[in-house]
Design a protein around this motif. Structure first.
Motif, short mmCIF file in Angstrom:
data_model
loop_
_atom_site.label_atom_id
_atom_site.label_comp_id
_atom_site.label_asym_id
_atom_site.label_seq_id
_atom_site.Cartn_x
_atom_site.Cartn_y
_atom_site.Cartn_z
N THR A 1 0.84 -1.20 0.00
CA THR A 1 0.00 0.00 0.00
C THR A 1 0.88 1.25 0.00
O THR A 1 0.61 2.23 -0.70
CB THR A 1 -0.93 0.01 1.23
N LYS A 2 1.94 1.18 0.77
CA LYS A 2 2.90 2.29 0.83
C LYS A 2 3.62 2.47 -0.51
O LYS A 2 3.77 3.59 -1.02
CB LYS A 2 3.91 2.00 1.95
N LYS B 1 1.69 4.12 -3.57
CA LYS B 1 1.31 5.54 -3.50
C LYS B 1 2.35 6.40 -4.24
O LYS B 1 3.55 6.24 -4.05
CB LYS B 1 1.21 5.99 -2.04
#
Length: 343
Positions: free
Chosen positions: A319-320, A323
């Motif tokens: 998820t990091k 981005k």
């Protein structure tokens, strides 16, 4: 008395044969920036010079002269010179001059009086000194590792690669092995970099594990010897080539033993600070750096690193990594450490 006279004549003849003159003074001119060697000689002094572009190291050898002055290296360090060393070869005198970024290095001789001049005025050339090959891992029919049926390694690797290209293009010639979603074999990737005579090969990837809690960034460099863990990761990455019909074992190490050792040293020197800064900026685990037999690095004739930016199989981490704001951070850290390595 006769013996002393013969000895004196012998010394005089020897000095005449092996030394045409003496270096009387070494001085700096500030406007324009020049390093000047004042030479007392009956004939025009000869010299040889060569330049190591990678290390910004100018070697100047003045033939058949002796030093006739004190030489203090620290007094020459300034805007143009980072370091200077003298080596007296007995019949010749050599100078190793480490130039600062942007300094010129035109060498010529003048007469009346005799002197050799190193012109250090800033270069006006717009030519970029180094070439970086950026390799976004996988692509096309090869998605690489897949995380949670959503994230594809090839997409995140390409996104970071493009951002890195933008950041490096100001100071470097940048070659992309792929700029879109296309498939390339591992050997094609290294060939692209070799054809461009790249000074560094950077391959971007994301890691994967059956252990969903596995996390962190790590960097690999080419080594014929590896730990069991590094060997496992290399086998995993190489397996993608095998999966799509490429015999990765046939990709030869094209560099000789001396070049192999030097390239490995350079790769380690960039990998260590880069992995530490990446992990710190993204608040990730620093998993360290490893040497392993990666096919894509084996085929490149120069220093190269394979960066595992994080684990696509870790929900928090992917998820990091997906981005854009964090991809910008990754590109920033990669660009900063590459730039500091060369400059």
């Amino acid at each position: 008395m006769k013996k002393y006279l013969i000895f004196f004549i012998f010394c005089l003849v020897s000095f005449t044969i092996f030394a045409n003159g003496t270096i009387q003074k070494v001085r700096m001119n500030n406007n324009p920036a020049q390093l000047v060697f004042d030479i007392s000689s009956q004939v025009k002094p000869k010299f040889n010079s060569s330049y190591d572009e990678y290390n910004r190291l100018l070697f100047l050898e003045i033939d058949k002269v002796k030093m006739n002055t004190k030489f203090n290296p620290s007094s020459f360090i300034g805007k143009s010179i980072e370091k200077i060393d003298l080596i007296d070869y007995g019949t010749n005198v050599g100078f190793f001059i480490k130039l600062k970024k942007g300094a010129g290095h035109k060498v010529y001789s003048l007469t009346n009086p005799h002197r050799i001049v190193v012109d250090l005025r800033p270069t006006t050339s717009s030519k970029k000194e180094f070439t970086i090959a950026i390799d976004a891992g996988h692509g096309g029919k090869d998605p690489g590792a897949i995380g949670f049926k959503i994230y594809k390694e090839k997409d995140i690797a390409l996104a970071v690669a493009k951002k890195l290209q933008t950041r490096l293009s100001k100071d470097f010639n940048v070659i992309m092995t792929r700029s879109d979603d296309r498939y390339l074999t591992l050997s094609e990737r290294s060939r692209v970099a070799n054809r461009a005579k790249a000074d560094l090969f950077v391959s971007l990837h994301l890691n994967a594990s059956n252990n969903a809690s596995a996390q962190g960034a790590e960097i690999f460099y080419f080594s014929k010897k590896s730990s069991p863990y590094a060997e496992k990761i290399a086998a995993y990455e190489n397996s993608f080539g095998e999966k799509y019909g490429e015999k990765t074992g046939s990709i030869a190490q094209i560099m000789g033993e001396l070049a192999y050792n030097k390239n490995m040293e350079k790769s380690i020197n960039i990998a260590k600070p880069l992995n530490t800064s990446l992990a710190k900026r993204l608040n990730m685990r620093d998993r360290g750096i490893y040497g392993a037999n990666f096919a894509v690095l084996r085929g490149f004739n120069g220093p190269g690193i394979l960066v595992e930016l994080g684990f696509i199989t870790n929900k928090v981490e992917v998820t990091k990594l997906s981005k854009e704001s964090n991809q910008n951070v990754m590109a920033d850290e990669l660009a900063n450490k590459i730039r500091s390595f060369f400059y």
